[in-house]
Design a protein around this motif. Structure first.
Motif, PDB file in Angstrom:
ATOM      1  N   GLU A 174       0.594  -5.703   6.826  1.00 43.76           N
ATOM      2  CA  GLU A 174       1.458  -4.590   6.443  1.00 43.76           C
ATOM      3  C   GLU A 174       2.913  -4.824   6.843  1.00 43.76           C
ATOM      4  O   GLU A 174       3.841  -4.449   6.115  1.00 43.76           O
ATOM      5  N   SER A 175       3.127  -5.441   7.999  1.00 43.76           N
ATOM      6  CA  SER A 175       4.480  -5.604   8.535  1.00 43.76           C
ATOM      7  C   SER A 175       5.135  -6.929   8.168  1.00 43.76           C
ATOM      8  O   SER A 175       6.297  -7.162   8.526  1.00 43.76           O
ATOM      9  N   SER A 176       4.426  -7.803   7.453  1.00 35.98           N
ATOM     10  CA  SER A 176       4.957  -9.126   7.136  1.00 35.98           C
ATOM     11  C   SER A 176       5.973  -9.057   5.991  1.00 35.98           C
ATOM     12  O   SER A 176       5.629  -8.726   4.861  1.00 35.98           O
ATOM     13  N   VAL A 177       7.205  -9.390   6.294  1.00 41.45           N
ATOM     14  CA  VAL A 177       8.245  -9.446   5.263  1.00 41.45           C
ATOM     15  C   VAL A 177       7.931 -10.547   4.266  1.00 41.45           C
ATOM     16  O   VAL A 177       8.163 -10.414   3.056  1.00 41.45           O
ATOM     17  N   ASP A 178       7.363 -11.630   4.755  1.00 41.91           N
ATOM     18  CA  ASP A 178       7.009 -12.759   3.902  1.00 41.91           C
ATOM     19  C   ASP A 178       5.942 -12.355   2.883  1.00 41.91           C
ATOM     20  O   ASP A 178       6.052 -12.651   1.689  1.00 41.91           O
ATOM     21  N   LEU A 179       4.892 -11.659   3.324  1.00 45.79           N
ATOM     22  CA  LEU A 179       3.842 -11.243   2.400  1.00 45.79           C
ATOM     23  C   LEU A 179       4.335 -10.197   1.407  1.00 45.79           C
ATOM     24  O   LEU A 179       3.876 -10.154   0.270  1.00 45.79           O
ATOM     25  N   ALA A 180       5.266  -9.361   1.829  1.00 45.34           N
ATOM     26  CA  ALA A 180       5.831  -8.376   0.915  1.00 45.34           C
ATOM     27  C   ALA A 180       6.517  -9.057  -0.270  1.00 45.34           C
ATOM     28  O   ALA A 180       6.606  -8.482  -1.361  1.00 45.34           O
ATOM     29  N   ARG A 181       6.959 -10.289  -0.056  1.00 46.39           N
ATOM     30  CA  ARG A 181       7.632 -11.046  -1.116  1.00 46.39           C
ATOM     31  C   ARG A 181       6.667 -11.926  -1.899  1.00 46.39           C
ATOM     32  O   ARG A 181       6.759 -12.013  -3.124  1.00 46.39           O
ATOM     33  N   THR A 182       5.704 -12.559  -1.212  1.00 52.28           N
ATOM     34  CA  THR A 182       4.856 -13.558  -1.868  1.00 52.28           C
ATOM     35  C   THR A 182       3.531 -12.999  -2.388  1.00 52.28           C
ATOM     36  O   THR A 182       3.037 -13.421  -3.424  1.00 52.28           O
ATOM     37  N   VAL A 183       2.932 -12.048  -1.653  1.00 57.09           N
ATOM     38  CA  VAL A 183       1.680 -11.417  -2.096  1.00 57.09           C
ATOM     39  C   VAL A 183       1.839  -9.902  -1.929  1.00 57.09           C
ATOM     40  O   VAL A 183       1.163  -9.273  -1.122  1.00 57.09           O
ATOM     41  N   PRO A 184       2.752  -9.310  -2.694  1.00 54.13           N
ATOM     42  CA  PRO A 184       3.061  -7.880  -2.490  1.00 54.13           C
ATOM     43  C   PRO A 184       1.871  -6.957  -2.696  1.00 54.13           C
ATOM     44  O   PRO A 184       1.805  -5.889  -2.081  1.00 54.13           O
ATOM     45  N   LEU A 185       0.926  -7.331  -3.546  1.00 50.10           N
ATOM     46  CA  LEU A 185      -0.227  -6.470  -3.781  1.00 50.10           C
ATOM     47  C   LEU A 185      -1.027  -6.276  -2.494  1.00 50.10           C
ATOM     48  O   LEU A 185      -1.491  -5.168  -2.193  1.00 50.10           O
ATOM     49  N   LEU A 186      -1.168  -7.334  -1.729  1.00 52.47           N
ATOM     50  CA  LEU A 186      -1.895  -7.252  -0.461  1.00 52.47           C
ATOM     51  C   LEU A 186      -1.117  -6.405   0.544  1.00 52.47           C
ATOM     52  O   LEU A 186      -1.693  -5.547   1.228  1.00 52.47           O
ATOM     53  N   ALA A 187       0.187  -6.638   0.637  1.00 49.15           N
ATOM     54  CA  ALA A 187       1.014  -5.899   1.592  1.00 49.15           C
ATOM     55  C   ALA A 187       1.041  -4.407   1.269  1.00 49.15           C
ATOM     56  O   ALA A 187       1.073  -3.564   2.171  1.00 49.15           O
ATOM     57  N   ARG A 188       1.005  -4.052  -0.013  1.00 44.30           N
ATOM     58  CA  ARG A 188       1.065  -2.642  -0.392  1.00 44.30           C
ATOM     59  C   ARG A 188      -0.284  -1.942  -0.236  1.00 44.30           C
ATOM     60  O   ARG A 188      -0.339  -0.724  -0.099  1.00 44.30           O
ATOM     61  N   ALA A 189      -1.350  -2.710  -0.287  1.00 44.41           N
ATOM     62  CA  ALA A 189      -2.677  -2.114  -0.087  1.00 44.41           C
ATOM     63  C   ALA A 189      -2.938  -1.815   1.384  1.00 44.41           C
ATOM     64  O   ALA A 189      -3.654  -0.863   1.704  1.00 44.41           O
ATOM     65  N   ALA A 190      -2.353  -2.603   2.276  1.00 42.77           N
ATOM     66  CA  ALA A 190      -2.649  -2.482   3.706  1.00 42.77           C
ATOM     67  C   ALA A 190      -2.403  -1.087   4.276  1.00 42.77           C
ATOM     68  O   ALA A 190      -3.236  -0.574   5.032  1.00 42.77           O
ATOM     69  N   PRO A 191      -1.283  -0.409   3.969  1.00 38.09           N
ATOM     70  CA  PRO A 191      -1.048   0.914   4.572  1.00 38.09           C
ATOM     71  C   PRO A 191      -2.062   1.980   4.164  1.00 38.09           C
ATOM     72  O   PRO A 191      -2.136   3.033   4.798  1.00 38.09           O
ATOM     73  N   LEU A 192      -2.842   1.716   3.117  1.00 40.83           N
ATOM     74  CA  LEU A 192      -3.816   2.696   2.643  1.00 40.83           C
ATOM     75  C   LEU A 192      -5.151   2.574   3.373  1.00 40.83           C
ATOM     76  O   LEU A 192      -6.048   3.397   3.168  1.00 40.83           O
ATOM     77  N   ILE A 193      -5.272   1.569   4.225  1.00 33.67           N
ATOM     78  CA  ILE A 193      -6.533   1.337   4.929  1.00 33.67           C
ATOM     79  C   ILE A 193      -6.586   2.189   6.192  1.00 33.67           C
ATOM     80  O   ILE A 193      -5.795   2.005   7.126  1.00 33.67           O
TER      81      ILE A 193
END
Length: 291
Positions: free
Chosen positions: A82-101
């Motif tokens: 959720e907090s990874s700036v890198d994932l927000a750019r490279t795999v945004p779908l995963l980063a955006r799903a994390a806060p819903l868990i």
């Protein structure tokens, strides 16, 4: 209730964990974040003589780029994703799903590998893994192998993992170019499992045609589902000619066994699922247009 008695093991290396699984066989269970397993043990919905905790094995955690692939260690927490700036750019779908868990405390302990190996059909990360064609790395005393996400989920809480096999990492392709990503789900309360939901990734070419897309569904079957019929219908089509409502309908058209429970009938879940796909498609497409 209290969990039945068990022996607790905390190996510090992957080799030690594999040795414990080989020694104790099907009487042993791998413990990742424990956010699903511990409640099941406490309610005695599951009973094991040995728990092998993977939380102290540093080689199982971390986020690493390998070319056009992002490798996420199985013990990486939801909070780290959720907090990874890198994932927000490279795999945004995963980063955006994390806060819903779940809630913050759950995300602090829960892990990517644990969520995917638990294979709950209403969970977010399994749906993302399907939509993005993730590749899952595993290891056992017999050696290592890679399992495509589409062949990993066999049923509710059931996967292709053998009893002595450990999920070590999940590899996600990094989508580049004109891409858009969105997650939509309906839950009774924030943090609850979704009644139905959708994750969508879409890429447009220079002529505004859909080059590729991935649509994952949660809460709509005994496993996480992929809306392949909807994906095939829109791929190669000009974005402006696509009716978002029809995308939602197409996503529901091939579902075989939509669950029904106290939260809603099968028909209700289908209607909610179609609406979630429609909303996620619109948001993802808008993002792809805007660059």
């Amino acid at each position: 209730m209290k969990a039945s008695r068990f022996a607790y093991h905390a190996p510090s290396t992957l080799a030690e964990a594999l040795a414990l699984l080989a020694e104790h066989g099907d009487s042993a269970k791998v413990l990742a974040g424990g956010q699903s397993l511990i409640p099941m043990l406490a309610m005695r919905l599951a009973v094991f003589d040995h728990l092998v905790d993977l939380g102290r094995i540093p080689e199982l955690a971390g986020i690493d780029h390998q070319g056009d692939t992002v490798r996420i260690g199985a013990a990486t927490t939801h909070t780290a994703v959720e907090s990874s700036v890198d994932l927000a750019r490279t795999v945004p779908l995963l980063a955006r799903a994390a806060p819903l868990i779940g809630h913050f405390q759950i995300r602090n302990r829960g892990t990517v590998g644990g969520a995917i190996a638990h294979a709950d059909p209403a969970a977010e990360f399994p749906a993302v893994a399907l939509a993005l064609d993730a590749q899952l790395e595993t290891v056992s005393p017999r050696g290592a192998r890679t399992i495509p996400a589409e062949k990993f989920f066999l049923g509710t809480w059931s996967t292709a993992l053998a009893d002595d096999e450990i999920l070590t990492a999940v590899n996600f392709p990094a989508w580049r170019g004109r891409t858009g990503h969105a997650v939509e789900e309906l839950a009774r309360r924030h943090g609850d499992f979704a009644i139905a939901g959708a994750v969508v990734a879409v890429e447009l070419d220079g002529d505004d045609r859909v080059r590729r897309c991935g649509i994952g569904l949660l809460g709509l079957g005994s496993t996480p589902e992929r809306a392949t019929a909807a994906e095939q219908a829109v791929t190669g089509t000009a974005a402006g000619e696509i009716d978002p409502v029809e995308v939602g309908r197409a996503a529901m058209s091939t579902l075989q066994s939509v669950p029904a429970d106290l939260h809603g009938s099968a028909d209700y879940r289908r209607r909610v699922g179609a609406a979630m796909v429609t909303r996620a498609w619109q948001r993802a497409l808008r993002e792809a247009h805007d660059g």
